[in-house]
Design an enzyme around this catalytic site. Sequence first.
Site, mmCIF file in Angstrom:
data_model
loop_
_atom_site.group_PDB
_atom_site.id
_atom_site.type_symbol
_atom_site.label_atom_id
_atom_site.label_comp_id
_atom_site.label_asym_id
_atom_site.label_seq_id
_atom_site.Cartn_x
_atom_site.Cartn_y
_atom_site.Cartn_z
ATOM 1 N N ARG A 79 91.494 30.656 60.573
ATOM 2 C CA ARG A 79 92.045 29.303 60.670
ATOM 3 C C ARG A 79 93.032 29.110 61.803
ATOM 4 N NH1 ARG A 79 92.815 28.489 54.168
ATOM 5 N NH2 ARG A 79 90.591 28.290 53.799
ATOM 6 N N ARG A 100 96.560 33.405 56.380
ATOM 7 C CA ARG A 100 95.732 33.694 55.216
ATOM 8 C C ARG A 100 94.280 33.375 55.520
ATOM 9 N NH1 ARG A 100 93.513 30.830 51.151
ATOM 10 N NH2 ARG A 100 94.604 28.882 51.553
HETATM 11 C C1 LIG Z 1 93.187 21.159 49.312
HETATM 12 C C2 LIG Z 1 93.322 22.627 49.133
HETATM 13 C C3 LIG Z 1 92.200 23.428 49.054
HETATM 14 C C4 LIG Z 1 92.320 24.802 48.886
HETATM 15 N N1 LIG Z 1 91.180 25.551 48.804
HETATM 16 C C5 LIG Z 1 91.298 26.890 48.603
HETATM 17 C C6 LIG Z 1 90.138 27.700 48.480
HETATM 18 O O1 LIG Z 1 89.010 27.222 48.548
HETATM 19 N N2 LIG Z 1 90.298 29.021 48.269
HETATM 20 C C7 LIG Z 1 91.534 29.597 48.171
HETATM 21 O O2 LIG Z 1 91.606 30.795 47.960
HETATM 22 N N3 LIG Z 1 92.644 28.849 48.278
HETATM 23 C C8 LIG Z 1 92.559 27.519 48.491
HETATM 24 N N4 LIG Z 1 93.700 26.756 48.608
HETATM 25 C C9 LIG Z 1 95.006 27.373 48.371
HETATM 26 C C10 LIG Z 1 95.249 27.544 46.873
HETATM 27 O O3 LIG Z 1 94.706 26.468 46.179
HETATM 28 C C11 LIG Z 1 96.721 27.622 46.512
HETATM 29 O O4 LIG Z 1 97.388 28.485 47.357
HETATM 30 C C12 LIG Z 1 96.881 28.159 45.095
HETATM 31 O O5 LIG Z 1 96.080 27.434 44.210
HETATM 32 C C13 LIG Z 1 98.319 28.145 44.646
HETATM 33 O O6 LIG Z 1 98.373 28.489 43.286
HETATM 34 P P1 LIG Z 1 99.735 28.754 42.556
HETATM 35 O O7 LIG Z 1 99.390 29.057 41.153
HETATM 36 O O8 LIG Z 1 100.520 29.759 43.296
HETATM 37 O O9 LIG Z 1 100.560 27.394 42.646
HETATM 38 P P2 LIG Z 1 100.180 25.877 42.292
HETATM 39 O O10 LIG Z 1 98.785 25.719 41.901
HETATM 40 O O11 LIG Z 1 100.730 25.068 43.399
HETATM 41 O O12 LIG Z 1 101.014 25.585 40.985
HETATM 42 C C14 LIG Z 1 102.376 25.366 40.989
HETATM 43 C C15 LIG Z 1 102.829 25.071 39.593
HETATM 44 O O13 LIG Z 1 104.232 25.086 39.554
HETATM 45 C C16 LIG Z 1 104.730 23.923 38.957
HETATM 46 N N5 LIG Z 1 106.042 23.675 39.560
HETATM 47 C C17 LIG Z 1 106.377 23.594 40.870
HETATM 48 N N6 LIG Z 1 107.700 23.416 41.017
HETATM 49 C C18 LIG Z 1 108.209 23.394 39.773
HETATM 50 C C19 LIG Z 1 109.542 23.238 39.272
HETATM 51 N N7 LIG Z 1 110.593 23.107 40.048
HETATM 52 N N8 LIG Z 1 109.691 23.247 37.923
HETATM 53 C C20 LIG Z 1 108.625 23.390 37.078
HETATM 54 N N9 LIG Z 1 107.376 23.554 37.510
HETATM 55 C C21 LIG Z 1 107.178 23.549 38.844
HETATM 56 C C22 LIG Z 1 103.691 22.884 39.193
HETATM 57 O O14 LIG Z 1 103.795 21.877 38.238
HETATM 58 C C23 LIG Z 1 102.418 23.708 39.062
HETATM 59 O O15 LIG Z 1 102.063 23.813 37.708
HETATM 60 C C24 LIG Z 1 93.593 25.382 48.806
HETATM 61 C C25 LIG Z 1 94.728 24.588 48.898
HETATM 62 C C26 LIG Z 1 94.594 23.219 49.089
HETATM 63 C C27 LIG Z 1 95.819 22.409 49.294
#
Ligand SMILES: Cc1cc2nc3c(=O)[nH]c(=O)nc-3n(C[C@H](O)[C@H](O)[C@H](O)COP(=O)(O)OP(=O)(O)OC[C@H]3O[C@@H](n4cnc5c(N)ncnc54)[C@H](O)[C@@H]3O)c2cc1C
Lengths: 257, 642
Positions: free
Chosen positions: B336, B441
């Site tokens: 990317r 990434r």
């Molecule tokens: C459009 C898009 C497409 C993508 N496609 C891919 C893909 O095809 N393959 C891939 O590997 N990755 C992909 N990614 C990246 C990937 O989706 C994310 O990096 C990953 O899902 C993050 O997961 P996470 O569980 O770390 O956090 P998140 O899914 O961001 O979850 C964060 C959680 O924390 C909570 N939260 C945040 N702050 C607080 C707070 N202060 N207090 C309480 N709760 C809070 C939120 O409510 C949520 O529940 C994509 C990203 C995007 C934006």
Amino acid sequence: MSTAKAPIRLTLKIWRQTGPDAPGAFREYPVGPLSPDMSLLEMLDVLNEELTRQGEEPVAFDHDCREGICGMCGAVVNGRAHGPQPATTLCQLHLRHFKDGDVVVIEPFRAGAFPPVRDLVVDRGAFDVLIAAGGYVSVNTGGAPEANTLPVPRAAAEKALDAAECIGCGACVAACPNAAAMLFVGAKVSHLALLPQGEPERARRALNMVRKMDQLRFGNCGNEQECQAACPKGIKIDNIARLNREFLRAAIKSEET
Amino acid sequence: MTASPSPDLDAKIPAGPLTEKWDRHRSALKLVNPANKRKYSIIVVGAGLAGAAAAASLAELGYRVKVFCLQDSPRRGHSIAAQGGINAAKNYRNDGDSIFRLFHDTIKGGDFRAREANVYRLAQVSNQIIDQCVAQGVPFAREYGGGLANRSFGGAQVSRTFYARGQTGQQLLLGAYGALMRQVGAGQVTMLPRREMLDLVVEDGRARGIVARNLLSGAVEQHAAHAVVLATGGYGNVYFLSTNAMASNVTAAFRAWKRGAFFANPCFVQIHPTCIPVHGDYQSKLTLMSESLRNDARVWVPRRPGDHRPPARIPETERHYFLEEKYPAFGNLVPRDVASRNAKEQCDQGKGVGETGRAVYLDFSEATEREGKATILQKYGNLFQMYEKITAVDPVRQPMMIYPAVHYTMGGLWVDYNLMSTVPGLFVLGEANFSDHGANRLGASALMQGLADGYFILPVTVGNYLAQLPPMPPDPESPVFNEISRQSEERVKGLLAIGGKRPVDEFHRRLGLLLWDHCGMARNEAGLRQALQQVPEIRAEFWRDLRLPGSGAELNQSLERAGRVADFLEFAELMILDALTRTESCGCHFRQESQTADHEARRDDRRFAHVSAWEYRPGHQPLEHRESLDFTSVTPSQRSYQ
Ligand SMILES: Cc1cc2nc3c(=O)[nH]c(=O)nc-3n(C[C@H](O)[C@H](O)[C@H](O)COP(=O)(O)OP(=O)(O)OC[C@H]3O[C@@H](n4cnc5c(N)ncnc54)[C@H](O)[C@@H]3O)c2cc1C
Ligand code: FES
């Protein structure tokens, strides 16, 4: 992007309600000129910035992904859940689908099982309660066999995914004259009934989810098919037929044992 | 400009050969007796893939778990939006894939700025993730024979990405959410949606709980536990416009930073090459067009700058397929960072298309001719629909227009091999930590990492920490707890009391533009210094002129945003400081002063083969700590995709 179009002006009638027990009413807001390439939620952002500048309280509305997948957004626009475009969530609705001078009425999803919170925000927690009643496969982390040991016919996987696409927005409930949750439950039960992984708990799942649905304040299905029309993900009422079959099958089975 | 960095951080990487570290470590970790597990409580903040997977798995083990998220339901975390897929080293295609190759591609893709032992472990558990998800009923794409299907993603020459149409994140999250709700139903998990963590409570040097605000009532609540797990996602929204969901933020991680957790590599931000271009000032977010599209689409611009003819009228010979020409081995499937920089370069040369000139074409015509429209629609139908809804253009008839946008943050809270931060008892998972992606990434690896952390790593390593703690319940009413809670309430009141004139988004938008210009796809010393000066100016204006309607005792979405923007306004400085300090280029971090003759990132391994982890010091500039990166099984080389 698309060829530039003339800006439009709209008259918004938005449901305002300060809290769950407060009385609500429509308020009128003239807006514009606005770019037709703007989304309806972006229009609400613009309105809210303006209201804030004027010292008024902005319109509360739920949203997050703004690309039609999280299921957080939702409102009834001109009498239709998620607005006039088929297979479109509120956040994907763009102003190009309205005409200059249109009146746009925006109100919350209304259903006994979705108590109001504020303005366009409602409480859809009942959907989580339904899933907790059986919308899963009981497999602990670490206990899974090699993924390819159990082949799944491609057509079955595709059909399961058609049902699993449900985003849990609640439009089906809001659109149903009886506020039933049959499409939501039908989609989850179908998703798992169509896959071999869902088989062991198939009967239990159907029974428990249907019973839970009856306990919560959802209505009964009157076969009106409004849910299918309102679903932004195109979930079909076949899933309701399947739910009925699954429930019947499970009920007979549980009598037998 | 910074105080000299302090000695190396110890990542607690287990001894032994790379391939055996994780297994040996697992067998050496201390365990909590099964009967004692219910005496331990764990707070999980975040219910995206990492948080939901961790919470479900911890509850299955018998711990008592409390889960917090911002949305009305844990099913809506930002992970839901992931489109393209998830990697694993199954080698179902027999195309030469292996755990080592997945490890190698990932560490090379990250431009040799990730921790080798972590990346190897990630590749090792990748296969178990697929097994787990399939067992949960995740309807992955299948071949006619019933086996799982794969597609290719950037930065790899094998086909190892598992997917469910263009909504892989949704299906994976619904799997994890189901597992979580099963534990809610069983009474093992208490789910607290619409709660925002405002602060971390550290007492006697250990994480003891959090202070959270109930977003519906405004009540500030105190929650104690034996360990705290942050899975709160990335901070891409510091740029205002990004592909992240609107609620994504840095608050939880930033508050933890202020309580002693080091922040690693904050300047490593991924700018994704294929997003729908910006089209108006009112724009609230940017939409990703999955990288998987680059499997079948060709990226091009007109050869001649200023050529404004519609795409169909530009003959083949006058089209510049710049990625295919420059990188014949990988073509449109370069990583990317490389794809984004090249698109920017073409637009900077005046070859950009569309109304703004900041876009390049992503063209499906050849693939449609080769495979037929039906096949292409089956693969990408929902992405095409999404594109058409936003732009009113059908990508089957006319090439898509795309431009890079902020997408993912590799930086995050520093964690050791056990995923524990520098605050004992505070663990960090998923996008919120920094560990596995280095400076860039690869596609389909964030889902893999979040689920690896949540399902397979944390549930094991947290036990080792808890086994050394007495099970006495921590006190949520201790003086320290009460004091931190009071500070949070004061902060909320302070925001409401500003009484200025301007809405919160106005400040956020300004901050975003500033960062995009000076700490975005290309960075240089002068620009970074200018930004470092301007951020405090915007911040001062924010605290002087913000207007927040409503009160703190009700659902107040402007207030929620203001709290997050206030943190972004401080955090931005840390990002810029990090970008200034790292004078090399690596992966996404492109310092214009450090490039090769072909404009590729030029690393400086002698001076920068380390992680920069920043310590908060009240009243002083943050202090840099370093974790040096040693490579035993790969040799850092100048990345070449030609
Ligand atoms: C459009 C898009 C497409 C993508 N496609 C891919 C893909 O095809 N393959 C891939 O590997 N990755 C992909 N990614 C990246 C990937 O989706 C994310 O990096 C990953 O899902 C993050 O997961 P996470 O569980 O770390 O956090 P998140 O899914 O961001 O979850 C964060 C959680 O924390 C909570 N939260 C945040 N702050 C607080 C707070 N202060 N207090 C309480 N709760 C809070 C939120 O409510 C949520 O529940 C994509 C990203 C995007 C934006
Ligand atoms: S905001 Fe996510 S579906 Fe509309």
